[in-house]
Enzyme design. Sequence first.
Site, PDB file in Angstrom:
ATOM      1  N   ALA A  12       0.805  -1.228   0.000  1.00 44.57           N
ATOM      2  CA  ALA A  12       0.000   0.000   0.000  1.00 44.57           C
ATOM      3  C   ALA A  12       0.836   1.275   0.000  1.00 44.57           C
ATOM      4  O   ALA A  12       0.309   2.347  -0.263  1.00 44.57           O
ATOM      5  CB  ALA A  12      -0.930  -0.004   1.213  1.00 44.57           C
ATOM      6  N   LEU A  16       2.659   1.885  -7.418  1.00 46.01           N
ATOM      7  CA  LEU A  16       1.450   1.499  -8.151  1.00 46.01           C
ATOM      8  C   LEU A  16       0.191   1.858  -7.361  1.00 46.01           C
ATOM      9  O   LEU A  16      -0.790   2.356  -7.916  1.00 46.01           O
ATOM     10  CB  LEU A  16       1.478  -0.007  -8.442  1.00 46.01           C
ATOM     11  CG  LEU A  16       0.345  -0.495  -9.338  1.00 46.01           C
ATOM     12  CD1 LEU A  16       0.578  -0.080 -10.780  1.00 46.01           C
ATOM     13  CD2 LEU A  16       0.199  -2.015  -9.270  1.00 46.01           C
ATOM     14  N   LYS A  18      -0.261   4.201  -5.146  1.00 49.34           N
ATOM     15  CA  LYS A  18      -0.518   5.645  -5.112  1.00 49.34           C
ATOM     16  C   LYS A  18      -0.929   6.174  -6.483  1.00 49.34           C
ATOM     17  O   LYS A  18      -1.840   6.986  -6.592  1.00 49.34           O
ATOM     18  CB  LYS A  18       0.743   6.388  -4.656  1.00 49.34           C
ATOM     19  CG  LYS A  18       1.039   6.196  -3.182  1.00 49.34           C
ATOM     20  CD  LYS A  18       2.219   7.074  -2.786  1.00 49.34           C
ATOM     21  CE  LYS A  18       3.069   6.370  -1.768  1.00 49.34           C
ATOM     22  NZ  LYS A  18       4.407   6.889  -1.618  1.00 49.34           N
ATOM     23  N   ASP A 176      -3.249  -7.738 -16.697  1.00 52.85           N
ATOM     24  CA  ASP A 176      -2.467  -7.268 -17.826  1.00 52.85           C
ATOM     25  C   ASP A 176      -3.123  -5.942 -18.165  1.00 52.85           C
ATOM     26  O   ASP A 176      -4.206  -5.921 -18.764  1.00 52.85           O
ATOM     27  CB  ASP A 176      -2.574  -8.248 -18.999  1.00 52.85           C
ATOM     28  CG  ASP A 176      -1.691  -7.833 -20.154  1.00 52.85           C
ATOM     29  OD1 ASP A 176      -1.532  -6.613 -20.361  1.00 52.85           O
ATOM     30  OD2 ASP A 176      -1.158  -8.710 -20.847  1.00 52.85           O
ATOM     31  N   HIS A 177      -2.523  -4.834 -17.716  1.00 56.97           N
ATOM     32  CA  HIS A 177      -3.283  -3.590 -17.754  1.00 56.97           C
ATOM     33  C   HIS A 177      -3.636  -3.155 -19.168  1.00 56.97           C
ATOM     34  O   HIS A 177      -4.576  -2.393 -19.369  1.00 56.97           O
ATOM     35  CB  HIS A 177      -2.579  -2.470 -16.972  1.00 56.97           C
ATOM     36  CG  HIS A 177      -1.308  -2.010 -17.587  1.00 56.97           C
ATOM     37  ND1 HIS A 177      -0.110  -2.644 -17.366  1.00 56.97           N
ATOM     38  CD2 HIS A 177      -1.039  -0.988 -18.433  1.00 56.97           C
ATOM     39  CE1 HIS A 177       0.832  -2.024 -18.055  1.00 56.97           C
ATOM     40  NE2 HIS A 177       0.309  -1.022 -18.701  1.00 56.97           N
ATOM     41  N   HIS A 239       1.631  -8.725 -22.830  1.00 62.46           N
ATOM     42  CA  HIS A 239       0.808  -7.771 -23.593  1.00 62.46           C
ATOM     43  C   HIS A 239       0.688  -8.130 -25.078  1.00 62.46           C
ATOM     44  O   HIS A 239      -0.398  -8.128 -25.636  1.00 62.46           O
ATOM     45  CB  HIS A 239       1.386  -6.352 -23.480  1.00 62.46           C
ATOM     46  CG  HIS A 239       1.728  -5.962 -22.072  1.00 62.46           C
ATOM     47  ND1 HIS A 239       0.851  -6.124 -21.029  1.00 62.46           N
ATOM     48  CD2 HIS A 239       2.848  -5.435 -21.527  1.00 62.46           C
ATOM     49  CE1 HIS A 239       1.422  -5.689 -19.908  1.00 62.46           C
ATOM     50  NE2 HIS A 239       2.638  -5.280 -20.186  1.00 62.46           N
ATOM     51  N   LYS A 339      12.437   0.391 -26.228  1.00 60.64           N
ATOM     52  CA  LYS A 339      12.631   1.656 -25.508  1.00 60.64           C
ATOM     53  C   LYS A 339      13.525   2.573 -26.336  1.00 60.64           C
ATOM     54  O   LYS A 339      14.280   2.108 -27.184  1.00 60.64           O
ATOM     55  CB  LYS A 339      13.269   1.370 -24.156  1.00 60.64           C
ATOM     56  CG  LYS A 339      12.322   0.569 -23.253  1.00 60.64           C
ATOM     57  CD  LYS A 339      12.716   0.639 -21.817  1.00 60.64           C
ATOM     58  CE  LYS A 339      11.732  -0.097 -20.938  1.00 60.64           C
ATOM     59  NZ  LYS A 339      10.478   0.650 -20.728  1.00 60.64           N
TER      60      LYS A 339
HETATM   61  P1  NAD Z   1       7.112  -0.555  -5.041  1.00 62.93           P
HETATM   62  O1  NAD Z   1       8.498  -1.050  -4.870  1.00 62.93           O
HETATM   63  O2  NAD Z   1       6.899   0.912  -5.226  1.00 62.93           O
HETATM   64  O3  NAD Z   1       6.243  -1.008  -3.785  1.00 62.93           O
HETATM   65  C1  NAD Z   1       6.397  -2.241  -3.156  1.00 62.93           C
HETATM   66  C2  NAD Z   1       5.515  -2.338  -1.936  1.00 62.93           C
HETATM   67  O4  NAD Z   1       5.732  -3.613  -1.325  1.00 62.93           O
HETATM   68  C3  NAD Z   1       5.781  -1.289  -0.869  1.00 62.93           C
HETATM   69  O5  NAD Z   1       4.541  -0.873  -0.340  1.00 62.93           O
HETATM   70  C4  NAD Z   1       6.585  -2.064   0.206  1.00 62.93           C
HETATM   71  O6  NAD Z   1       6.411  -1.589   1.514  1.00 62.93           O
HETATM   72  C5  NAD Z   1       5.958  -3.429   0.075  1.00 62.93           C
HETATM   73  N1  NAD Z   1       6.830  -4.490   0.568  1.00 62.93           N
HETATM   74  C6  NAD Z   1       8.047  -4.870   0.093  1.00 62.93           C
HETATM   75  N2  NAD Z   1       8.549  -5.897   0.846  1.00 62.93           N
HETATM   76  C7  NAD Z   1       7.608  -6.172   1.780  1.00 62.93           C
HETATM   77  C8  NAD Z   1       7.518  -7.124   2.836  1.00 62.93           C
HETATM   78  N3  NAD Z   1       8.491  -8.025   3.087  1.00 62.93           N
HETATM   79  N4  NAD Z   1       6.396  -7.134   3.598  1.00 62.93           N
HETATM   80  C9  NAD Z   1       5.416  -6.253   3.371  1.00 62.93           C
HETATM   81  N5  NAD Z   1       5.439  -5.330   2.394  1.00 62.93           N
HETATM   82  C10 NAD Z   1       6.525  -5.284   1.614  1.00 62.93           C
HETATM   83  O7  NAD Z   1       6.477  -1.387  -6.234  1.00 62.93           O
HETATM   84  P2  NAD Z   1       5.327  -0.928  -7.268  1.00 62.93           P
HETATM   85  O8  NAD Z   1       5.946  -0.129  -8.354  1.00 62.93           O
HETATM   86  O9  NAD Z   1       4.186  -0.337  -6.523  1.00 62.93           O
HETATM   87  O10 NAD Z   1       4.905  -2.299  -7.943  1.00 62.93           O
HETATM   88  C11 NAD Z   1       4.134  -3.282  -7.288  1.00 62.93           C
HETATM   89  C12 NAD Z   1       3.868  -4.431  -8.230  1.00 62.93           C
HETATM   90  O11 NAD Z   1       3.206  -3.955  -9.380  1.00 62.93           O
HETATM   91  C13 NAD Z   1       5.115  -5.164  -8.741  1.00 62.93           C
HETATM   92  O12 NAD Z   1       4.783  -6.523  -8.922  1.00 62.93           O
HETATM   93  C14 NAD Z   1       5.359  -4.531 -10.099  1.00 62.93           C
HETATM   94  O13 NAD Z   1       6.035  -5.425 -10.964  1.00 62.93           O
HETATM   95  C15 NAD Z   1       3.946  -4.310 -10.538  1.00 62.93           C
HETATM   96  N6  NAD Z   1       3.787  -3.255 -11.515  1.00 62.93           N
HETATM   97  C16 NAD Z   1       4.028  -1.954 -11.191  1.00 62.93           C
HETATM   98  C17 NAD Z   1       3.837  -0.966 -12.131  1.00 62.93           C
HETATM   99  C18 NAD Z   1       4.049   0.494 -11.802  1.00 62.93           C
HETATM  100  O14 NAD Z   1       3.682   1.312 -12.640  1.00 62.93           O
HETATM  101  N7  NAD Z   1       4.570   0.847 -10.657  1.00 62.93           N
HETATM  102  C19 NAD Z   1       3.415  -1.291 -13.429  1.00 62.93           C
HETATM  103  C20 NAD Z   1       3.179  -2.634 -13.735  1.00 62.93           C
HETATM  104  C21 NAD Z   1       3.365  -3.590 -12.759  1.00 62.93           C
END
Ligand code: NAD
Length: 486
Positions: A12, A16, A18, A176-177, A239, A339
């Site tokens: 949380a 992603l 936020k 798969d967004h 995708h 890219k």
């Molecule tokens: P992030 O690194 O910003 O956030 C990770 C979250 O996991 C944090 O809230 C952290 O506190 C929590 N976390 C990590 N280890 C933990 C543990 N041991 N116990 C509890 N909580 C823990 O990652 P993100 O960018 O938000 O991405 C999350 C997922 O979404 C990933 O699988 C990523 O591949 C996928 N994703 C993200 C995006 C994007 O735009 N950010 C796009 C596509 C897919």
Amino acid sequence: MSSKVIVTIFGASGDLAKRKLYPSLFRLYKSGNLSKHFAVIGTARRPWSKEYFESVVVEAIADLADSPEQAQEFASHFYYQSHDVQDTEHYIELRKLQNRLNEQYQAEHNKLFFLSMAPQFFGTIAKHLKSENIVDGKGFERLIVEKPFGTDLATASQLNEELLAAFDEEQIFRIDHYLGKEMIQSIFAIRFANLLFENIWNRDYIDNVQITFAEKLGVEERGGYYDQSGALRDMVQNHTLQLLSLLAMDKPKSFSKEDIRAEKVKVFERLVQPDKEDLKRFFIRGQYKSGTVKGKKYISYRSEPNVNPDSMTETFVSGAFFVNSDRFRDVPFFFRTGKRLTEKGTLVNIVFKQMESIFGEELAPNVLTIHIQPTEGFSLSMNGKEVGERFSLAPLSLDYRTDATASGASPDPYEKLIFDVLNNDSTNFSHWDEVRSSWELIDQIEELWRSNEVPLHEYPVGSMGPDASFELLREFGADWQWSPNK
Ligand code: NAD
């Protein structure tokens, strides 16, 4: 649809959550799809208070709320629990909070779990949700998992087994967004609501299909992740092949999730597994080198932060897939993704066959373009007559395009996909059979590339990839239709 639900987000405090999840939940709330009977439990490692969590949520939706009171009222539904996913004690606390909120919000035990963190933790979360009785068989229980779903067939299978220990396939929604994007869903309408297209959507009339996912940016701050992944796993396994399946599938018996899934799975099962020689010919990999575009200097991929300076990871991949169906046998489905290309753009070109000309000049093929982003819509290129007394042909284009995302007309994919999960509609998610078949094919390409029997082509920043990608199409007598460099 049941809007009575307790949503638990793992991760949380992450990017992603936020950027996408809180705004999407807010839009669902604003449109009445989430009512007063919902609450969100946010979990992550940091020790946040409920007040602080609420302020994070308010900030994430600031631009969307009609008033500060509305934002605050929405955020009051959010609860936070500091949680280490490896620690069993924390799940016991989570269960207590879940039960309390279920009573407080009369959520009828409906539960939605969103795993928005690194996939290596998915298995342990699922195991604990089951063993600590948070998944208790009461109400609906659905799990949303983020990409990547494994890094090859073996890891994807293992992850799937771990999830199946707590959830059935019908309860698992693999995001798969791209499948939440408006124009990808419009493919159903274009194909199955228009006699004009459905009747010619086959190998007799279609010469080839071209899928482009182009990015202008480099790897930005994702170098560490990307260097382990590469374009093939990051963009093609999921995708590209999902999009291909929507373009290549046969007409489903009905517009139900079961009938659509059945047809999609058939496409994955009929993907041609090329022999080694064809693997070498049909799949091109590239990596961007340093360069200057419009006076601005760009570093090479290997100089990016957190990237191995000798990296063999591809930042570009292009290739040709084939589907062994009566509809599309021998029709190439070309794709390219990369890219630091000329410009950002996701689009599909359906290139129809050329017809015999009576005009003494060759006819340009009709091309149906599906614009997915940044603009949405479609165009159809045709041959017309040039205005004037003499008869000569001139290209014309029927265009229906909007910048719908910018104008706010199209829902964000995450909003659409969470809406689907609340409706128990899995149409726009990846089924395990699809994931398995796609990894089988991708693994073969990866294996060949690891042996370094095929070149890793360098390409200039701001181009549309290495020349080899253009040569690939020429081998089939085709050309990339979208050439932003021209
Ligand atoms: P992030 O690194 O910003 O956030 C990770 C979250 O996991 C944090 O809230 C952290 O506190 C929590 N976390 C990590 N280890 C933990 C543990 N041991 N116990 C509890 N909580 C823990 O990652 P993100 O960018 O938000 O991405 C999350 C997922 O979404 C990933 O699988 C990523 O591949 C996928 N994703 C993200 C995006 C994007 O735009 N950010 C796009 C596509 C897919």
